[in-house]
Design an enzyme around this catalytic site. Structure first.
Site, mmCIF file in Angstrom:
data_model
loop_
_atom_site.group_PDB
_atom_site.id
_atom_site.type_symbol
_atom_site.label_atom_id
_atom_site.label_comp_id
_atom_site.label_asym_id
_atom_site.label_seq_id
_atom_site.Cartn_x
_atom_site.Cartn_y
_atom_site.Cartn_z
ATOM 1 C CD GLU A 138 15.184 -76.028 26.962
ATOM 2 O OE1 GLU A 138 14.351 -76.933 26.780
ATOM 3 O OE2 GLU A 138 16.052 -75.730 26.138
ATOM 4 C CB CYS B 160 9.412 -80.928 31.228
ATOM 5 S SG CYS B 160 11.054 -81.561 30.827
HETATM 6 P P1 NAD Z 1 7.349 -72.299 37.157
HETATM 7 O O1 NAD Z 1 7.139 -71.692 35.803
HETATM 8 O O2 NAD Z 1 6.300 -72.136 38.177
HETATM 9 O O3 NAD Z 1 8.713 -71.767 37.814
HETATM 10 C C1 NAD Z 1 9.969 -71.911 37.165
HETATM 11 C C2 NAD Z 1 10.971 -70.973 37.780
HETATM 12 O O4 NAD Z 1 10.558 -69.652 37.511
HETATM 13 C C3 NAD Z 1 11.140 -71.054 39.290
HETATM 14 O O5 NAD Z 1 12.497 -71.224 39.589
HETATM 15 C C4 NAD Z 1 10.667 -69.710 39.804
HETATM 16 O O6 NAD Z 1 11.466 -69.222 40.848
HETATM 17 C C5 NAD Z 1 10.881 -68.830 38.615
HETATM 18 N N1 NAD Z 1 9.995 -67.658 38.579
HETATM 19 C C6 NAD Z 1 8.820 -67.471 39.178
HETATM 20 N N2 NAD Z 1 8.314 -66.256 38.874
HETATM 21 C C7 NAD Z 1 9.205 -65.672 38.055
HETATM 22 C C8 NAD Z 1 9.257 -64.409 37.394
HETATM 23 N N3 NAD Z 1 8.288 -63.500 37.486
HETATM 24 N N4 NAD Z 1 10.318 -64.164 36.625
HETATM 25 C C9 NAD Z 1 11.305 -65.056 36.503
HETATM 26 N N5 NAD Z 1 11.313 -66.271 37.087
HETATM 27 C C10 NAD Z 1 10.267 -66.571 37.852
HETATM 28 O O7 NAD Z 1 7.621 -73.818 36.823
HETATM 29 P P2 NAD Z 1 7.836 -74.969 37.836
HETATM 30 O O8 NAD Z 1 6.565 -75.269 38.546
HETATM 31 O O9 NAD Z 1 9.060 -74.736 38.614
HETATM 32 O O10 NAD Z 1 8.140 -76.171 36.814
HETATM 33 C C11 NAD Z 1 7.120 -76.837 36.147
HETATM 34 C C12 NAD Z 1 6.995 -76.395 34.711
HETATM 35 O O11 NAD Z 1 8.282 -76.359 34.119
HETATM 36 C C13 NAD Z 1 6.185 -77.367 33.887
HETATM 37 O O12 NAD Z 1 5.406 -76.660 32.967
HETATM 38 C C14 NAD Z 1 7.243 -78.183 33.157
HETATM 39 O O13 NAD Z 1 6.806 -78.776 31.975
HETATM 40 C C15 NAD Z 1 8.290 -77.144 32.924
HETATM 41 N N6 NAD Z 1 9.595 -77.761 32.762
HETATM 42 C C16 NAD Z 1 10.187 -77.716 31.549
HETATM 43 C C17 NAD Z 1 11.398 -78.341 31.358
HETATM 44 C C18 NAD Z 1 12.082 -78.337 30.027
HETATM 45 O O14 NAD Z 1 13.242 -78.715 29.971
HETATM 46 N N7 NAD Z 1 11.419 -77.923 28.958
HETATM 47 C C19 NAD Z 1 12.021 -78.989 32.420
HETATM 48 C C20 NAD Z 1 11.390 -78.986 33.652
HETATM 49 C C21 NAD Z 1 10.172 -78.370 33.826
#
Ligand code: NAD
Length: 497
Positions: A241, A275
């Protein structure tokens, strides 16, 4: 090493400052601890087998009761994580969305779980065939900070409805919510049924390497690639997602005032940290002045003040606040016109991270606001001359998570639906497709893969197992070696010479 470590306001784990002294042994210990936890849940799943419908309904009931009982704690925790998060936004987007999802799953679970009888072709009669719905096992859930409860618990609804167990890794950027989530899950489910592991990036990274039966990741497109690579090591199927730039197209046949109202609502809910927030607007060329005027009016009527207004959510941390300011500075440097919406002309303390929305006109195409996902209250306006040009603009860019089209003409709506592809669409509003309990949710290509919510959430975590039942009397022996005249005769009849 415990899987609980402190994170500072910018989400840098205390491990970051110690990283230089971090030994491979410490990282190995995190992996071992997570592997042992996963092993415990897998063993429990194997020994107790698939829960029946009434057990699954009980799991969903327990989750609903826990979320409702802790709703004020959830709102307080999320507000502490953001600096200020509107209580109403939390009750709508974190509590109501999850509870509605639970109620929908509970109402339809019996029907979703039913074994699906399939046809067998005449040559195999009187055998029969069916598709059996089976839980996959133990599901990993990695969630993002922007809706920290919803993004952890909505996947869990599908996971539990489908009869699985789960381990959740919430975002380190919302540590207060992660703590509440851990408590809530600990009070509600056995430790070998649903578990929450908290911690920083080391834990997240180790988590994504575990051999789950399925992994759901919510986060950025950049990290989605890293997570998918890690999951590929064990061929763990993923639901991703992700994010991207979701356009709002205002058609010629739609009132500017109404469009502005709905777009500003979508842009300012959670201060744009959504998002599926409308990222930018495609607007008929001659309507920019009217649209700006109506955006100003719409924002003022929703948020007459900002600094002390509890309805207006803050930017989650200093890093994201600085990122958004750098987008504005970049647009300004490149000659764009920036229109700040600050109805009471307040001086906003950057430490409080309340950011006045900004409309941006005349931004060059390679500005950060037109290239990066904004994820905050900045709205670039891109003029177009024909609907075809607006559609081409969308199609020239990565496939978005959401698309919004404001138009009454059915033929124009059909044209946009047919000629663009996006994760989901709301016509004549923003964001509301996510609130429909009977609609799946998910991106396409760079904005994600797979779906959850609704029946598709149940299916994402279910193995649809095809089963063939041979009958006592059957014709299978007619086509066994040694192949002779009988086989030739049958094959001639079935497939010709
Ligand atoms: P992010 O990608 O920085 O982090 C997401 C999650 O990934 C965090 O919980 C983090 O702990 C984890 N993470 C970090 N490094 C990792 C690794 N190497 N392996 C596995 N997990 C790891 O995103 P964010 O800043 O938390 O959220 C914002 C982004 O998420 C935006 O791009 C937004 O559009 C997207 N988003 C999408 C949806 C959806 O439903 N499509 C919903 C909410 C947010």
């Amino acid at each position: 090493m415990s899987l609980v470590e402190n994170v500072n306001q910018n989400g840098e784990s205390n491990a970051a400052s110690e990283r230089s002294s971090d030994t491979a042994g410490a990282i190995g210990a995190v992996r071992d601890e997570l592997s042992a936890l996963l092993g415990k849940l897998k063993a429990a799943q194997r020994s107790s087998g698939a829960p029946d419908c009434s057990a699954r309904i009980e799991h969903l009931d327990k989750l609903e009761r826990a979320v409702l009982a802790r709703k004020h704690d959830i709102a307080t925790a999320i507000s502490a994580d953001f600096g200020n998060r509107s209580r109403h936004e939390t009750l709508v987007a974190e509590v109501m969305v999850v509870v509605n999802e639970i109620r929908h799953a509970r109402a339809h679970l019996h029907e979703w779980m039913e074994t699906d009888s399939r046809d067998v072709s005449w040559m195999f009669l009187p055998a029969r065939a069916e598709v059996v719905m089976q839980p996959l096992g133990v599901i990993g859930i990695v969630s993002a900070w922007n809706y920290p409860m919803q993004l952890a618990l909505t996947p869990l609804v599908g996971v539990l409805a489908a009869g699985n167990r789960a381990i959740i890794k919430p975002s380190e950027l919302a540590p207060n919510t992660a703590d509440i989530l851990k408590e809530l899950i600990g009070e509600t489910f056995a430790a070998d049924h649903v578990a929450v592991v908290t911690g920083g990036l080391d834990v997240a990274e180790a988590f994504s390497h575990l051999p789950f039966d399925h992994l759901v990741f919510t986060g950025s497109t950049r990290l989605g690639k890293i997570v998918m690579r890690a999951a590929a090591e064990n061929l763990v199927p993923v639901t991703l997602e992700l994010g991207g730039k979701s356009p709002a197209i205002v058609g010629d046949g739609y009132g500017v005032a109404q469009a502005a109202q709905k777009i500003m609502f979508g842009k300012c809910f959670n201060a744009g940290q959504t998002c599926i927030a409308p990222d930018y607007v495609l607007l008929p060329k001659d309507r920019a002045d009217a649209f700006v005027k109506e955006c100003r009016a719409a924002f003022q009527s929703m948020y007459p003040t900002l600094a002390n207004n509890p309805d207006y959510t803050a930017i989650v941390n200093d890093r994201h606040f600085a990122r958004l300011q750098s987008y504005l500075a970049n647009a300004r440097d490149r000659g764009a016109t920036i229109i700040e919406l600050n109805p009471a002309s307040e001086v906003l303390d950057p430490k409080a991270r309340k950011m006045a929305p900004a409309l941006i006109l005349n931004a060059p195409g390679d500005c950060l606001v037109l290239e990066e996902e904004i994820f905050g209250p900045i709205l670039p306006i891109v003029p177009y001359e024909s609907l075809g040009e607006a559609i081409a603009y969308v199609n020239d860019r990565p496939r978005p998570l959401a698309l919004y089209f404001f138009e009454h003409s059915r033929s124009c709506i059909d044209q946009v639906l047919r000629d663009t592809i996006s994760g989901g669409v709301s016509i004549n509003d923003t964001m509301l497709h996510i609130a429909q309990t009977d609609l799946p949710f998910g991106g396409v290509g760079p904005s994600g893969m797979g779906h959850y919510h609704a029946r598709e959430g149940f299916e994402a975590f279910t193995k649809k197992k095809p089963v063939f039942y041979q009958s006592r009397i059957n014709s299978a022996g007619l086509l066994r070696p040694p192949y002779g005249s009988q086989a030739n005769f049958i094959l001639k009849f079935l497939v010709g010479r």
